[in-house]
Scaffold this active site. Structure first.
Site, PDB file in Angstrom:
ATOM      1  N   ASP A   1      33.100  13.358  20.462  1.00 22.60           N
ATOM      2  CA  ASP A   1      33.791  12.117  20.493  1.00 22.60           C
ATOM      3  C   ASP A   1      35.279  12.442  20.838  1.00 22.60           C
ATOM      4  O   ASP A   1      35.815  13.289  20.920  1.00 22.60           O
ATOM      5  CB  ASP A   1      33.819  11.620  18.961  1.00 22.60           C
ATOM      6  CG  ASP A   1      33.713  10.007  18.864  1.00 22.60           C
ATOM      7  OD1 ASP A   1      34.150   9.467  19.844  1.00 22.60           O
ATOM      8  OD2 ASP A   1      33.373   9.489  17.990  1.00 22.60           O
TER       9      ASP A   1
ATOM     10  N   GLU B   1      36.003  -6.942  12.212  1.00 21.93           N
ATOM     11  CA  GLU B   1      35.247  -5.809  11.881  1.00 21.93           C
ATOM     12  C   GLU B   1      35.028  -5.026  13.200  1.00 21.93           C
ATOM     13  O   GLU B   1      34.870  -5.637  14.432  1.00 21.93           O
ATOM     14  CB  GLU B   1      33.943  -6.355  11.259  1.00 21.93           C
ATOM     15  CG  GLU B   1      32.885  -7.104  12.426  1.00 21.93           C
ATOM     16  CD  GLU B   1      31.662  -7.237  11.574  1.00 21.93           C
ATOM     17  OE1 GLU B   1      31.270  -6.622  10.633  1.00 21.93           O
ATOM     18  OE2 GLU B   1      30.958  -8.063  12.164  1.00 21.93           O
TER      19      GLU B   1
END
Length: 730
Positions: free
Chosen positions: A269, A474
């Site tokens: 990542d 969100e």
């Protein structure tokens, strides 16, 4: 003149000879040579510094070897993302609500085709920038273990079987089925045990018990690797059992490579290798972090740590150049599969035309996905569908005329987006008086003392309120710019101003109040359930979301989406957010009644499930067997239902799931029509894991339930149709 012609002839012969010689030396450019030979030759020709330059997400060009620049970082969560014009499909959690494996494979096939078309155009323009390539860091098959996680919208929900099946078909479609070439490369992320909190993702250490590790956190990844041949796996930011995921021998060597036989490449990542020393603080510097990641098997560093430290790590004896070659070999294998070193005309995936992007076929797929994703949670007194010739209709809410809520995160952009207000208006009769006012802001009190909207909405024959949340509230750390908790939702409630606004409309009218809710995660709807006549949960439905919702509201199609995640009544029903034990989480382990159960969703028609029939009377522990049920549409509307199979009541002495989804199938039925659906249950389907993480074949009685929701008490309370039987495993 003769002397000049002779000189030119010799020059031409010399040039041709040089090209032939170069082609022989540069055998990595020969598409008809063995791939291993091509890789070996290129590795032999590269310096260590050049290899280091290729092990990061921006792999620079090496002109002397005719190696072009390639940017590995690309996204395609629900359409080609962050790279301009593309078809925008519903967010991943919405596609999961469709429970339609074939549809998601058709969608990812379309995404792959658009990716190829855009890539070919970009190469013509010499655009080799980030997000313009063919290695896509999708799908996200992490388990949506806690509704507060802002990135849960990227996943296929809380169930490992559903996540595995949806992810598997996404990979198959995106990568294509050619024997030699990939249409595009898919990536299973984030490996492993990664699902919030966002605020702590760079520092926390996930230590689940071995049963949860094997039973919940790994199965979807295993499915994508062993059945889908996914080309890449992305390591997570967090630690697992003490080691950074991108430097974990347990994850990358023991499980991924040895146990599952993965032969693709591993990517970190973005920034995860830097986390080794900057945040996890398990290594003193970038050199040691680089060596640890290289040795564990992380091939590609999204970031810059590798580029600056590989040479130093080799010089200091922390790693060998052969280990660097192993990492390079996996990456070159992917580039050759994509045809990046081959003439474009010999790759069948390059036959795609530019006008495939946002073509009618792909837009219809986006529309179908939006239709099948919307979940009808309540419909008292058949408030829906509305009649198209309704006299007075009023639309309110901050998300009605808001195209932001079509997108979710990791999205592309489209020139053909239809928001929810537009979709509703396009379906209603020309004679209907229909009006719209936003009424309130998304998440802030309205300081204007003058309120016209609630009175006008209450006076209409029906009011449609489009409320909920968006990707501003969100999402991923840094993306949700209106979030106070780095994208997570520590309070699951709707914004207070929305609840108050809906209550005000309700207090003034007894006419139908239809509430459409957008969002990518469960929302506490206890108060909305009390005041709304009908509730539609729309997720982030993509570019055709408004069109689809309009057809659903006015009954052109019946809703058929099912919840891929349990909706709790409140956060009080949840364990601590940072506790990675599955005890008390999801429909599989909850012992309390949620607001809405996993797999639940209403229809405009009704269905009846017959008896569950098992193909064998005696079943041995290693046997496969078939289970069938007949389903009948007993209502008045043609509609689809999602037939779901669950196993329950395992006869073991350790903690087992309350219920486990092991099969699902979409069925379309006309009024009065009956169809039979058959599932095969294998030995592996029946296996569960003990406290040591070992797969166990349970014996004795086993309950099989087939119906249109998970077999929880709450499903029965909400009128789900379920049929069960018990079998005995010898």
């Amino acid at each position: 003149m003769k002397t000049l012609l002779l000189a030119l002839s010799c020059l031409c012969l010399f040039t041709l000879s040089q090209k032939v010689h170069a082609q022989e030396d540069f055998i990595w450019l020969d598409p008809y040579r063995d791939t291993d030979d091509r890789i070996d030759a290129l590795l032999k020709a590269m310096t260590l510094e050049e290899k280091a330059s290729q092990l990061v997400d921006i792999s620079v060009a090496i002109p002397r070897l005719e190696v072009p620049q390639y940017c590995w970082w690309n996204e395609s969560l629900h359409g080609v993302a962050r790279n301009g014009r593309a078809t925008v499909f519903p967010q991943a959690i919405g596609m999961a609500a469709s429970f339609d494996k074939e549809l998601i494979q058709d969608i990812s096939t379309a995404i792959g085709a658009e990716a190829r078309a855009k890539f070919l155009e970009a190469i013509e323009m010499d655009n080799r920038s980030r997000y313009a390539g063919l290695t896509f860091w999708s799908p996200n098959v992490n388990i949506f273990r806690d509704p507060r996680w802002g990135r849960g919208q990227e996943t296929y929900g809380e169930d490992p079987y559903l996540s595995g099946q949806m992810g598997l078909h996404f990979v198959r479609g995106l990568q294509g089925d050619d024997d030699k070439y990939l249409q595009a490369a898919a990536c299973a992320k984030h490996f492993a045990v990664h699902s919030g909190p966002e605020e702590d993702r760079h520092v926390f250490d996930a230590n689940p018990n071995l049963r949860d590790f094997r039973e919940t956190y790994l199965p979807a990844f295993k499915t994508l690797v062993k059945e889908g041949n996914v080309e890449a796996v992305m390591g997570a930011y967090n630690r697992v059992f003490g080691d950074p995921a991108c430097g974990s021998d347990i994850l990358l060597k023991d499980i991924l490579r040895k146990e599952w036989g993965f032969d693709g490449h591993v990517v970190s990542d973005c920034g995860a290798i830097e986390d080794f020393y900057a945040h996890h603080k398990v290594y003193p510097s970038g050199v040691e972090a680089t060596a640890a990641a290289i040795k564990a098997g992380t091939d590609l560093n999204c970031g810059k740590v590798y580029k600056g430290n590989i040479v130093a790590a080799v010089q200091q004896g922390l790693i060998t150049e052969n280990e660097v070659d192993d990492r390079m070999r996996n990456l070159l294998e992917t580039r050759f599969k994509l045809g990046l070193f081959d003439p474009a005309e010999i790759n069948p995936f390059n036959n795609v035309k530019p006008d495939t992007v946002e073509c009618d076929t792909h837009r219809r797929l986006a529309y179908e996905a939006a239709l099948k994703s919307v979940v009808l949670l309540k419909n008292d007194n058949k408030a829906l569908p509305l009649k198209k010739d309704i006299k007075r209709l009023y639309v309110v809410g901050p998300n009605a005329n808001n195209s932001e809520v079509l997108l979710g995160n990791y999205f592309g952009v489209s020139g053909h987006m239809t928001n929810i207000l537009e979709g509703i208006v396009s379906k209603v009769s020309l004679g209907t008086s229909i009006n719209y006012k936003q009424g309130i802001l998304l998440d802030r009190p309205n300081n204007n003392p003058i309120d016209w909207s609630t009175g006008e909405a209450a006076a209409a024959d029906a009011c449609i309120a489009v409320v909920g949340i968006s990707g501003l509230i969100e999402g991923e750390e840094g993306e949700a710019i209106a979030s106070s908790s780095k994208g997570d939702r520590n309070n699951m409630r709707l914004p207070e101003n929305q609840i108050a606004y809906l209550k005000k409309i309700r207090s003034k009218s007894t006419n139908p109040l239809i509430v459409i809710i957008t969002g990518g995660s469960p929302i506490n709807l206890t108060e909305i359930e009390e005041i709304a006549d009908a509730i539609l949960f729309a997720w982030y439905p993509g570019q055709e979301g408004g069109e689809a919702i309009g057809d659903l509201v006015f009954g052109n199609v019946s809703p058929s989406g099912k919840l891929p995640i349990t909706f709790p009544k409140s956060v009080d029903q949840l364990p601590d957010y940072d506790d990675y034990s599955m005890e008390g989480r999801t429909y599989r382990y909850m012992d309390v009644d949620p607001m809405y159960p996993f797999g639940f969703g209403l229809s405009y028609t009704s269905f009846k499930y017959g008896e569950v029939v098992v193909s064998k009377e005696k079943i041995k522990s290693k046997d496969d067997f078939e289970v069938s049920v007949k389903i009948t549409n007993t209502g008045e509307h043609t509609a689809e239902d999602v037939v779901q199979l669950y196993l329950s009541e395992y006869q073991v002495k350790f903690t087992a799931p309350n219920h486990s989804l092991k099969g699902f199938e979409r069925v379309k039925l006309a009024p009065g029509e009956t169809k039979e659906v058959t599932f095969t249950i294998s030995q592996e389907d029946r296996q569960i894991f003990n406290d040591e993480g070992k797969a166990i074949d349970p014996k004795g009685n086993l309950k099989i339930t087939i119906g249109n929701a998970s077999p929880m008490n709450r499903s029965n309370q909400l009128g789900a149709n379920l049929s069960s039987t018990s079998i005995k495993i010898l």
